[in-house]
Enzyme design. Structure first.
Site, PDB file in Angstrom:
ATOM      1  N   ASP A  44      -5.216   4.737   2.656  1.00  0.00           N
ATOM      2  CA  ASP A  44      -4.734   5.410   3.826  1.00  0.00           C
ATOM      3  C   ASP A  44      -3.892   4.339   4.469  1.00  0.00           C
ATOM      4  O   ASP A  44      -3.183   4.615   5.575  1.00  0.00           O
ATOM      5  CB  ASP A  44      -5.704   5.991   4.867  1.00  0.00           C
ATOM      6  CG  ASP A  44      -5.041   6.603   5.966  1.00  0.00           C
ATOM      7  OD1 ASP A  44      -4.139   7.831   5.728  1.00  0.00           O
ATOM      8  OD2 ASP A  44      -5.314   6.400   7.125  1.00  0.00           O
TER       9      ASP A  44
ATOM     10  N   HIS B  95      -1.468   6.354   6.520  1.00  0.00           N
ATOM     11  CA  HIS B  95      -2.025   5.971   7.773  1.00  0.00           C
ATOM     12  C   HIS B  95      -2.480   7.195   8.600  1.00  0.00           C
ATOM     13  O   HIS B  95      -2.172   7.233   9.835  1.00  0.00           O
ATOM     14  CB  HIS B  95      -1.465   4.717   8.648  1.00  0.00           C
ATOM     15  CG  HIS B  95      -2.490   4.015   9.561  1.00  0.00           C
ATOM     16  ND1 HIS B  95      -2.442   2.918   9.815  1.00  0.00           N
ATOM     17  CD2 HIS B  95      -3.735   4.309  10.064  1.00  0.00           C
ATOM     18  CE1 HIS B  95      -3.328   2.063  10.504  1.00  0.00           C
ATOM     19  NE2 HIS B  95      -4.198   3.332  10.925  1.00  0.00           N
TER      20      HIS B  95
ATOM     21  N   GLU C 225       2.777  -1.937   6.265  1.00  0.00           N
ATOM     22  CA  GLU C 225       2.987  -0.283   6.239  1.00  0.00           C
ATOM     23  C   GLU C 225       4.010   0.124   7.658  1.00  0.00           C
ATOM     24  O   GLU C 225       4.607   1.095   7.486  1.00  0.00           O
ATOM     25  CB  GLU C 225       1.880   0.360   6.551  1.00  0.00           C
ATOM     26  CG  GLU C 225       0.838   0.237   7.803  1.00  0.00           C
ATOM     27  CD  GLU C 225      -0.399   0.665   7.708  1.00  0.00           C
ATOM     28  OE1 GLU C 225      -0.499   1.494   8.903  1.00  0.00           O
ATOM     29  OE2 GLU C 225      -1.185   0.880   6.775  1.00  0.00           O
TER      30      GLU C 225
ATOM     31  N   ARG D   2      -7.813  -1.209   7.142  1.00  0.00           N
ATOM     32  CA  ARG D   2      -6.726  -1.861   7.331  1.00  0.00           C
ATOM     33  C   ARG D   2      -6.236  -2.352   6.062  1.00  0.00           C
ATOM     34  O   ARG D   2      -6.736  -2.814   5.019  1.00  0.00           O
ATOM     35  CB  ARG D   2      -6.931  -3.181   8.270  1.00  0.00           C
ATOM     36  CG  ARG D   2      -7.253  -2.886   9.520  1.00  0.00           C
ATOM     37  CD  ARG D   2      -6.040  -2.327  10.206  1.00  0.00           C
ATOM     38  NE  ARG D   2      -6.073  -1.964  11.748  1.00  0.00           N
ATOM     39  CZ  ARG D   2      -6.396  -0.951  12.239  1.00  0.00           C
ATOM     40  NH1 ARG D   2      -6.546   0.261  11.438  1.00  0.00           N
ATOM     41  NH2 ARG D   2      -6.443  -0.825  13.616  1.00  0.00           N
TER      42      ARG D   2
END
Length: 335
Positions: free
Chosen positions: A261, A297, A266, A237
């Protein structure tokens, strides 16, 4: 039971239909609009009792109050993370909810290992140079994982799978930190305090749960306790990392590389399909450095994971339709 879903749910109705169509108890209703307050009335118009819900932010209490007024009794998210749910508000307004906690640990673990190897072999820098028709080896000398200590923060299902995958490369030592140690991990790694992991490891991977206590656990102070040149990898996260502190670590050379990621805020990246410049300024600054890798992500996003998430979501909805409860329930006590 009618189940509404808005256009923020990736894949829409077609994604869940192969599983929902098996059961006469479920009827999917798709709305070609986001789940904004002004659109929630559509759920009442169609008589929906449940919804499949995906969001990139946490809605205010008024959102869940409105859902309740529209007749929604069950909300299912097609993911493991549920930080976009306001569980207290849901409980207050009589809405039950469920997630899909297990779908494919391998998806995220394999992506994590990919990022580690890409960082150690300067993969982004190589790609950027080749695109400019530059084929020399200057600045591209890599490092071998077998000569390094690797730390994994968060050793649950995904962390364990990553540790097991990494063990095949024969690193010098694998360290793990988790408040609730998993005995299976000890076959491949040694549990140590977080401070020792930071002091010993050349690569640190984060699979930790995000909550108030883990918010910005990677910050200016914690980075200073790490080895010089350490590579950080976050496939958990975004809120685990203070991105400004990470940028400072890259700029100073304290950090040898960063693979992300996920990043705080985001959701902004998906508000439209394409941007002229990065909508998250600190991410834009990070990506000016070729030892920073960012994937949007996507670690979870494999065919296997998507099937399991979709089918698991439908199973949750079916359980609610048949019994009014669910084994994966996040809001149980409505009294």
């Amino acid at each position: 039971m009618k189940v509404g879903l808005f256009n923020t749910v990736r894949g829409g109705k077609a994604r869940f239909a192969p599983y929902a169509d098996r059961y006469e108890e479920l009827e999917l209703v798709e709305f070609d609009c986001p789940p904004a307050m002004e659109n929630l009335g559509k759920l009442a118009e169609e008589g929906c009792e449940a919804m499949i819900y995906t969001a990139d932010h946490k809605e205010p209490e008024a959102f869940f109050k409105k859902l309740s007024e529209c007749g929604i009794r069950y909300i299912c998210c097609c993911c493991a993370g549920y930080d976009h749910f306001d569980l207290e508000a849901m409980k207050k307004y009589g809405i039950r909810g469920a997630n899909v906690p297990v779908y494919s640990p391998n998806a995220i673990s394999e992506h994590t290992v990919l990022l580690v190897l890409a960082a150690l072999r300067h993969f982004r820098k190589q790609l950027l140079q080749v695109e400019k028709c530059r084929y020399g080896l200057n600045g591209l000398m890599g490092r071998e994982l077998r000569n390094m200590n690797v730390g994994v923060v968060g050793a649950g299902r995904i962390g364990f799978t990553t540790i097991r995958c990494l063990s095949g490369f024969g690193p010098k030592k694998i360290y793990a930190y988790d408040p609730f140690p998993n005995p299976k991990v000890e076959e491949f790694a040694s549990f140590v305090p977080l401070e020792e992991l930071y002091a010993q490891c050349d690569v640190i991977i984060y699979h930790a749960i995000y909550n108030e206590s883990s918010h910005h656990m990677v910050n200016r102070e914690s980075i200073q306790t790490m080895k010089d040149g350490v590579v950080l990898v976050n496939t958990s996260r975004g809120g685990l990392f203070d991105a400004e502190a990470v940028l400072e670590g890259i700029e100073s050379g304290k950090l040898g590389g960063v693979c992300l990621d996920v990043i705080e805020g985001e959701g902004q990246l998906r508000k439209k399909p394409e941007y002229d410049t990065c909508p998250i300024p600190v991410l834009g600054k990070l990506l000016e450095h070729d030892n920073v890798i960012f994937t949007s992500h996507s670690a979870f996003y494999t065919d296997e994971a998507d099937r399991n998430l979709s089918e698991g979501t439908v199973e949750n909805l079916l359980s609610y339709a048949r019994t009014g409860s669910c084994d994966r329930e996040l809001v149980r006590d409505q009294e």
